[in-house]
Design a protein around this motif. Sequence first.
Motif, PDB file in Angstrom:
ATOM      1  N   TRP A 189       0.495  -1.286  -0.009  1.00  0.00           N
ATOM      2  CA  TRP A 189       0.035  -0.021  -0.128  1.00  0.00           C
ATOM      3  C   TRP A 189       1.180   1.427  -0.031  1.00  0.00           C
ATOM      4  N   PHE A 190       1.373   1.217   0.210  1.00  0.00           N
ATOM      5  CA  PHE A 190       3.204   2.394   0.811  1.00  0.00           C
ATOM      6  C   PHE A 190       3.893   2.680  -0.354  1.00  0.00           C
ATOM      7  N   GLY A 191       4.087   1.643  -1.273  1.00  0.00           N
ATOM      8  CA  GLY A 191       4.833   1.873  -2.684  1.00  0.00           C
ATOM      9  C   GLY A 191       5.587   0.414  -2.191  1.00  0.00           C
ATOM     10  N   PRO A 192       6.661   0.456  -3.943  1.00  0.00           N
ATOM     11  CA  PRO A 192       7.567  -1.112  -3.917  1.00  0.00           C
ATOM     12  C   PRO A 192       8.306  -1.152  -2.491  1.00  0.00           C
ATOM     13  N   GLU A 193       8.325  -2.349  -2.281  1.00  0.00           N
ATOM     14  CA  GLU A 193       8.378  -2.971  -0.911  1.00  0.00           C
ATOM     15  C   GLU A 193      10.244  -4.268  -1.434  1.00  0.00           C
ATOM     16  N   ILE A 194      11.379  -4.305  -0.781  1.00  0.00           N
ATOM     17  CA  ILE A 194      11.835  -5.034  -1.485  1.00  0.00           C
ATOM     18  C   ILE A 194      12.828  -5.485  -0.398  1.00  0.00           C
ATOM     19  N   ASN A 226      14.230  -2.329  10.602  1.00  0.00           N
ATOM     20  CA  ASN A 226      14.766  -0.607  10.399  1.00  0.00           C
ATOM     21  C   ASN A 226      14.698  -0.818   8.444  1.00  0.00           C
ATOM     22  N   TRP A 227      13.827  -0.050   7.702  1.00  0.00           N
ATOM     23  CA  TRP A 227      13.530   0.293   6.666  1.00  0.00           C
ATOM     24  C   TRP A 227      14.888   1.362   6.516  1.00  0.00           C
ATOM     25  N   GLU A 228      15.327   1.645   4.935  1.00  0.00           N
ATOM     26  CA  GLU A 228      15.972   2.749   4.401  1.00  0.00           C
ATOM     27  C   GLU A 228      14.582   3.129   3.342  1.00  0.00           C
ATOM     28  N   GLU A 229      14.271   4.541   3.439  1.00  0.00           N
ATOM     29  CA  GLU A 229      13.139   4.976   2.464  1.00  0.00           C
ATOM     30  C   GLU A 229      13.411   5.761   1.264  1.00  0.00           C
ATOM     31  N   VAL A 230      14.036   5.023   0.072  1.00  0.00           N
ATOM     32  CA  VAL A 230      14.500   5.406  -1.379  1.00  0.00           C
ATOM     33  C   VAL A 230      13.274   6.547  -2.015  1.00  0.00           C
ATOM     34  N   THR A 231      13.896   7.735  -2.374  1.00  0.00           N
ATOM     35  CA  THR A 231      12.685   8.748  -3.258  1.00  0.00           C
ATOM     36  C   THR A 231      12.466   8.302  -4.582  1.00  0.00           C
ATOM     37  N   ALA A 232      11.343   8.858  -5.075  1.00  0.00           N
ATOM     38  CA  ALA A 232      11.948   8.578  -6.097  1.00  0.00           C
ATOM     39  C   ALA A 232      12.869   8.905  -7.277  1.00  0.00           C
ATOM     40  N   GLY A 244      14.687   4.415  -6.149  1.00  0.00           N
ATOM     41  CA  GLY A 244      13.574   4.713  -5.756  1.00  0.00           C
ATOM     42  C   GLY A 244      12.878   4.980  -6.758  1.00  0.00           C
ATOM     43  N   PRO A 245      11.312   4.852  -6.447  1.00  0.00           N
ATOM     44  CA  PRO A 245      11.360   5.123  -4.928  1.00  0.00           C
ATOM     45  C   PRO A 245      10.277   3.256  -4.268  1.00  0.00           C
ATOM     46  N   CYS A 246      11.719   3.025  -3.053  1.00  0.00           N
ATOM     47  CA  CYS A 246      10.982   2.190  -2.500  1.00  0.00           C
ATOM     48  C   CYS A 246      11.206   1.997  -1.791  1.00  0.00           C
ATOM     49  N   SER A 248      -2.611 -22.651  -0.969  1.00  0.00           N
ATOM     50  CA  SER A 248      -3.217 -22.458  -1.528  1.00  0.00           C
ATOM     51  C   SER A 248      -3.356 -21.375  -3.384  1.00  0.00           C
ATOM     52  N   VAL A 249      -4.266 -20.449  -2.491  1.00  0.00           N
ATOM     53  CA  VAL A 249      -4.358 -19.754  -3.558  1.00  0.00           C
ATOM     54  C   VAL A 249      -3.060 -17.942  -2.960  1.00  0.00           C
ATOM     55  N   PRO A 250      -2.627 -17.710  -4.371  1.00  0.00           N
ATOM     56  CA  PRO A 250      -1.751 -16.877  -3.361  1.00  0.00           C
ATOM     57  C   PRO A 250      -2.042 -15.046  -3.144  1.00  0.00           C
ATOM     58  N   ALA A 251      -2.206 -14.839  -2.162  1.00  0.00           N
ATOM     59  CA  ALA A 251      -2.477 -12.922  -1.706  1.00  0.00           C
ATOM     60  C   ALA A 251      -1.871 -12.542  -3.047  1.00  0.00           C
ATOM     61  N   ASP A 252      -2.499 -11.343  -3.675  1.00  0.00           N
ATOM     62  CA  ASP A 252      -1.613  -9.983  -4.613  1.00  0.00           C
ATOM     63  C   ASP A 252      -1.696  -9.039  -3.744  1.00  0.00           C
ATOM     64  N   ALA A 253      -1.457  -8.124  -3.788  1.00  0.00           N
ATOM     65  CA  ALA A 253      -0.829  -6.408  -3.446  1.00  0.00           C
ATOM     66  C   ALA A 253      -2.377  -5.862  -2.662  1.00  0.00           C
TER      67      ALA A 253
END
Length: 200
Positions: A43-48, A125-131, A142-144, A159-164
């Motif tokens: 929901w907040f954008g791409p996660e790595i 811990n997160w590192e936020e990378v801007t666009a 970024g963004p990620c 059995s059934v994969p959840a999407d984003a």
Amino acid sequence: MKQENSRRTLERFLPMQVRAVTEGEDNRVFELSFSSEEPYMRWFGPEILDHSGEACDLSRLQELGVVLFNHDRNAVLGKITRAWIEDNRGKAEIAFDDDEFAETIRKKVAGGTLRGVSVGYRVDNWEEVTAGGTSVDGRFTGPCSIARHWLPYEVSIVSVPADATVGVGRELESEQCSAVSLCERQLQINKNHFKEELNT
């Protein structure tokens, strides 16, 4: 820049890359991949998930790791006998229990009917990378949001994969997401912008 997380439970799906450790119809031990550095839309954008160095803390999987069915804590299929990082992927060797339920799922995995795997984890811990920006180590653009320290604690056959946007994992995430968490993320983004302006 690193940011503390509110430590909510996250889940991530991968197509199963599984192989039997030994040959034979009754083989109970399999090797599989449970995570990668492929960006995953949240929901907040791409996660790595960072897999370099000490980023992934495998201690919980090594000590108490269990294999679940669809992230159900009451549907234990077996145990994780070994977990490691290889080629920027989280890998595990799992052993199915011999009860009737676990045996049914084991046969479906061995036969290729069930081909989804998902990991339950917590990010510390997160590192936020801007666009247009680059991560501190220069590996990601970024963004990620990069999970710089994260703890996987269970692996699920699904059995059934959840999407984003839909499914149990996303539902749980949105319920536990608080206004404070959103504010913390926005503050981090603002700090990153401020630092970029100072450096130009």
